[in-house]
Design an enzyme around this catalytic site. Structure first.
Site, PDB file in Angstrom:
ATOM      1  CE  LYS A   9     -27.793  30.996 -37.473  1.00  8.57           C
ATOM      2  NZ  LYS A   9     -27.538  30.565 -38.854  1.00  8.57           N
ATOM      3  CB  ILE A  18     -21.338  31.004 -28.027  1.00  9.02           C
ATOM      4  CG1 ILE A  18     -22.420  30.228 -28.768  1.00  9.02           C
ATOM      5  CG2 ILE A  18     -20.938  30.298 -26.749  1.00  9.02           C
ATOM      6  CD1 ILE A  18     -22.012  28.823 -29.153  1.00  9.02           C
ATOM      7  N   GLY A  19     -22.861  33.842 -29.414  1.00  9.91           N
ATOM      8  CA  GLY A  19     -22.832  34.639 -30.644  1.00  9.91           C
ATOM      9  C   GLY A  19     -24.100  35.447 -30.784  1.00  9.91           C
ATOM     10  CG  ASP A  72     -22.144  35.786 -46.260  1.00  9.16           C
ATOM     11  OD1 ASP A  72     -22.768  35.833 -45.176  1.00  9.16           O
ATOM     12  OD2 ASP A  72     -21.276  36.623 -46.581  1.00  9.16           O
ATOM     13  CB  VAL A 127     -25.422  31.132 -31.528  1.00  9.13           C
ATOM     14  CG1 VAL A 127     -24.970  29.701 -31.277  1.00  9.13           C
ATOM     15  CG2 VAL A 127     -25.847  31.286 -32.988  1.00  9.13           C
ATOM     16  N   GLY A 180     -26.099  37.996 -33.735  1.00 11.72           N
ATOM     17  CA  GLY A 180     -26.033  38.473 -35.118  1.00 11.72           C
ATOM     18  C   GLY A 180     -27.359  39.123 -35.462  1.00 11.72           C
ATOM     19  N   GLY A 181     -27.466  39.580 -36.718  1.00 10.85           N
ATOM     20  CA  GLY A 181     -28.699  40.241 -37.119  1.00 10.85           C
ATOM     21  C   GLY A 181     -29.900  39.331 -36.949  1.00 10.85           C
ATOM     22  CG  PHE A 182     -30.558  36.048 -39.199  1.00 11.34           C
ATOM     23  CD1 PHE A 182     -29.915  37.076 -39.867  1.00 11.34           C
ATOM     24  CD2 PHE A 182     -31.425  35.250 -39.900  1.00 11.34           C
ATOM     25  CE1 PHE A 182     -30.134  37.272 -41.198  1.00 11.34           C
ATOM     26  CE2 PHE A 182     -31.648  35.442 -41.230  1.00 11.34           C
ATOM     27  CZ  PHE A 182     -30.996  36.445 -41.898  1.00 11.34           C
TER      28      PHE A 182
END
Ligand SMILES: Cn1cc(Br)cc1C(=O)Nc1[nH]nc2c1CN(C(=O)N[C@H](CN1CCCC1)c1ccccc1)C21CC1
Length: 347
Positions: A41, A18-19, A133, A26, A21-23
């Site tokens: 995550k 569902i996601g 952030d 998810v 990112g740089g990390f």
């Protein structure tokens, strides 16, 4: 077999991504014992490099935070190569997408969301944290349109408390306060107020106060602090935005003034809640009993382990049972399925 066998054996059935990112990513998952949906995550520690401390920081912050408008941590699972952070699933997606869908929100809907952000940020600051952030992409909605703040990888808990100064320049420039992009020392609470001002502007106007494809142009606009006030803005909202998007941090509105601002209280007659309903920290006898029976462990022995908040599988099961109770669902834990014996192959 899923790419992440660890999760399956730790009591989760993985679903779709569902996601990203740089990390890492998810993924949606289901907690087997309760059937509750969670968001996991997944980070590859071997690829995190210098960003590993940010992951540790986020986890330690989330372990000490419990608020209805902060995305809840349930469990942390670490292997040699990966870190799995099991968190509350927000099925309403990003606040950002909700604004884009409606092009802009009414004053009352903006106020309803913004009061929840104030409630979460004042709780954060009271606990000595600055998020640093804050942006619409880091604000999610759950199935009842309750707002949840995520991504604490850049948060700070200054050694000397919230009055001490920070220096690290971080976060997304579009939402960053003038003092933060100037690289001068700043107060975490003041940069959060500026970012909240940018979010309030996005809610009310459906666009951003400071925008440019050119980073130098963007910085100039932020340092000037001048932005367009669309005609539809009420005088109360214009006045509040000017007090939040104030270039001089010393003159910028403070969280305790924000809570009591007339525009914030309009239609509600009271300030947003500033106390965390630390419901998750108190003992819930009913949930404890269900776990005690399921695991065949004395309730008091179980509670002595749970009250250490280790964010292990027992913490996750307890917190997810609390969720079931809050939603009015029956409290039950599924018996672990014993794999059916495979019929002998008849040759
Ligand atoms: C976007 N969306 C749409 C639906 Br429907 C559900 C969601 C959704 O993301 N739900 C959701 N519930 N709980 C979470 C999420 C996403 N999520 C996140 O933590 N999402 C962030 C999103 N950040 C925003 C800016 C940079 C990355 C993320 C962090 C690292 C890697 C991938 C994603 C959590 C775990 C806390």
């Amino acid at each position: 077999m899923s790419r992440y066998p660890t999760l399956r054996c730790c009591g989760y059935e993985l679903d779709r991504t569902i996601g990203t990112g740089g990390f890492g990513k998810v993924k949606l998952a289901t907690h087997t014992l309760t059937g509750e949906k969670v968001a996991v995550k997944i980070m590859d520690k071997t690829k995190l490099g210098k960003d590993l401390p940010r992951v540790k920081l986020e986890i330690s912050a989330l372990k000490s935070l419990s608020h209805p408008n902060i995305c809840k941590l349930y469990q942390v699972i670490e292997t040699e190569t990966h870190c799995y952070v099991v968190m509350e699933y927000c099925s309403g997606g990003e606040l950002f997408d909700h604004i884009v869908e409606k092009s802009r929100l009414s004053e009352m809907e903006s106020r309803m969301f913004f009061r929840q952000i104030i409630s979460a940020v004042s709780y954060l600051h009271d606990n000595g944290y600055a998020h640093r952030d804050l942006k619409p992409e880091n604000v999610l909605l759950d199935k009842e349109q309750n707002l949840k703040i995520i991504d604490f990888g850049l948060c700070a808990k200054p050694q000397g408390g919230m009055d001490s100064l920070l220096l690290t320049s971080c976060g997304s420039p579009t939402y960053a306060a003038p003092e933060l992009i100037q690289g001068v020392k700043y107060h975490g609470s003041e940069v959060d107020i500026w970012s909240m001002g940018v979010i309030l502007y996005a809610l009310l106007c459906g666009c951003l106060p400071f925008e440019s494809d050119n980073i130098d142009e963007l910085f100039k606009k932020i340092l000037r602090g001048k932005y367009i006030e669309p005609g539809w803005l009420s005088s109360g909202s214009k006045r509040l935005l000017r007090r939040m998007l104030c270039v001089d941090p010393l003159k910028r509105i403070r969280i305790n003034e924000l809570i009591n601002d007339p525009w914030i209280k309009l239609g509600f007659g009271c300030p947003p809640s500033t106390l965390s309903h630390a419901i998750d920290q108190r003992k819930d006898v009913e949930c404890l009993e269900v776990m005690s029976r399921h695991f065949n462990v004395e309730a008091e022995i179980l509670w002595s382990r749970l009250s250490k908040w280790k964010y292990d599988s027992e913490t996750a099961t307890y917190l997810l049972l609390l969720n079931l109770k809050k939603s009015g669902f029956p409290l039950m834990l599924k018996k672990k399925e014993i794999p059916k014996p495979q019929p002998e192959l008849i040759i």
